[in-house]
Design an enzyme around this catalytic site. Sequence first.
Site, mmCIF file in Angstrom:
data_model
loop_
_atom_site.group_PDB
_atom_site.id
_atom_site.type_symbol
_atom_site.label_atom_id
_atom_site.label_comp_id
_atom_site.label_asym_id
_atom_site.label_seq_id
_atom_site.Cartn_x
_atom_site.Cartn_y
_atom_site.Cartn_z
ATOM 1 N N ASP A 155 73.522 112.666 -7.737
ATOM 2 C CA ASP A 155 73.039 112.859 -9.112
ATOM 3 C C ASP A 155 72.698 114.339 -9.352
ATOM 4 O O ASP A 155 72.929 114.870 -10.432
ATOM 5 C CB ASP A 155 71.819 111.963 -9.364
ATOM 6 C CG ASP A 155 72.119 110.514 -9.022
ATOM 7 O OD1 ASP A 155 73.238 110.060 -9.332
ATOM 8 O OD2 ASP A 155 71.268 109.843 -8.408
ATOM 9 N N HIS A 184 68.715 105.730 -8.680
ATOM 10 C CA HIS A 184 70.096 106.135 -8.429
ATOM 11 C C HIS A 184 71.117 105.265 -9.172
ATOM 12 O O HIS A 184 72.211 105.032 -8.694
ATOM 13 C CB HIS A 184 70.349 106.106 -6.913
ATOM 14 C CG HIS A 184 71.717 106.554 -6.509
ATOM 15 N ND1 HIS A 184 72.243 107.773 -6.864
ATOM 16 C CD2 HIS A 184 72.683 105.934 -5.795
ATOM 17 C CE1 HIS A 184 73.475 107.877 -6.367
ATOM 18 N NE2 HIS A 184 73.760 106.773 -5.725
#
Length: 337
Positions: A155, A184
Amino acid sequence: MVKVAVLGAAGGIGQPLSLLVKLNAKVDELALFDVVNVPGVGADLGHINSDSKTQSYLPSSKEDKTALAAALKGSDIVIIPAGVPRKPGMTRDDLFNINASICQGLAEGIAENSPKAFVLVISNPVNSTVPIFAETLKKKGVYDPSRLFGVTTLDIVRANTFISQLFPQDTKPSDFNVRVVGGHSGETIVPLYSLGSTKKYYGELNEEQKKALIHRVQFGGDEVVQAKNGAGSATLSMAYAGYRLAEQILKAVSGETGIVECTYLNLDSKIKGAAEAKTLVNGLDFFSLPVVLGKDGIEEVKYDILNEVNDDEKKLLQVAIDQLSKNIEKGVAFATK
Ligand code: APR
């Protein structure tokens, strides 16, 4: 003598991840474990003339636990991209149950064979599988929250790349190190673009551009799924991201200080700053935040950034917290049933 084990080493993520670990000069031994195809991967990587020793471990049957035990024995770092991808006709719950069981089995193996190892979890859904590792290790009496890491590095990698693509004349991805917090998947991913290295450039975007950028980070995985056209999800970028966290841990283990990385961690009060962080995220037990890495694991949680966010980011955080609470509960319920 540093030993790294990769569990799920023959998979789409496992293979390139193992290659990157193989190339790291700090690694003396690389143990590859999978339930299929791993001897081939081991033979292939074993020809590379880096100095680490490569061993592959394949169980002889479903009941055989000796291969996993041998792969794990003496491991300092265990990286886990084991799992199954979603197949046609499978619901998200079906997928969760399969990956949750795989994670539980691997966590039991770690508890028995390498209880002091750093454990890096890639298997999805990370928001729920990390709590499964925590609960399983706890049950076995070997749990150390400062050594359990949910890998959210992809990310951050995406957040750096995507903002740089908006300013191609003035910036490159490596100029940035966006703090991405939360979880996530989807809206649990919260890139804090208003802070630090991206503050200036982010401030130049209009509201629509800001929204689109955040959405792109949150759902970046979908771009890869669509581009691969049915042939899978992110593997190469995920392998790079998993390796980046492992590389930082290898540096910390060998004595380098001042290393800060974001990871999805258990906000256990034993870790400096975790209790303060937990209060700021409505009492959640797991959250991704920047942490200071040391020889023995996570030394400190850098929660201050949560006090510096703007009003828009506060709203994003609230959405993430609400979703994460359910994801965490699901993992804990699975592991404690
Ligand atoms: N122990 C070890 N390896 C296992 C086990 C197990 N019990 N069960 C499955 N595996 C292996 C598979 O044999 C396969 O080689 O895990 C590997 C997974 O690879 P892929 O199916 O190619 O999946 P990949 O794209 O690498 O994703 C793996 O990471 O990001 C997550 O959502 C992703 O949960 C998935 C995981």
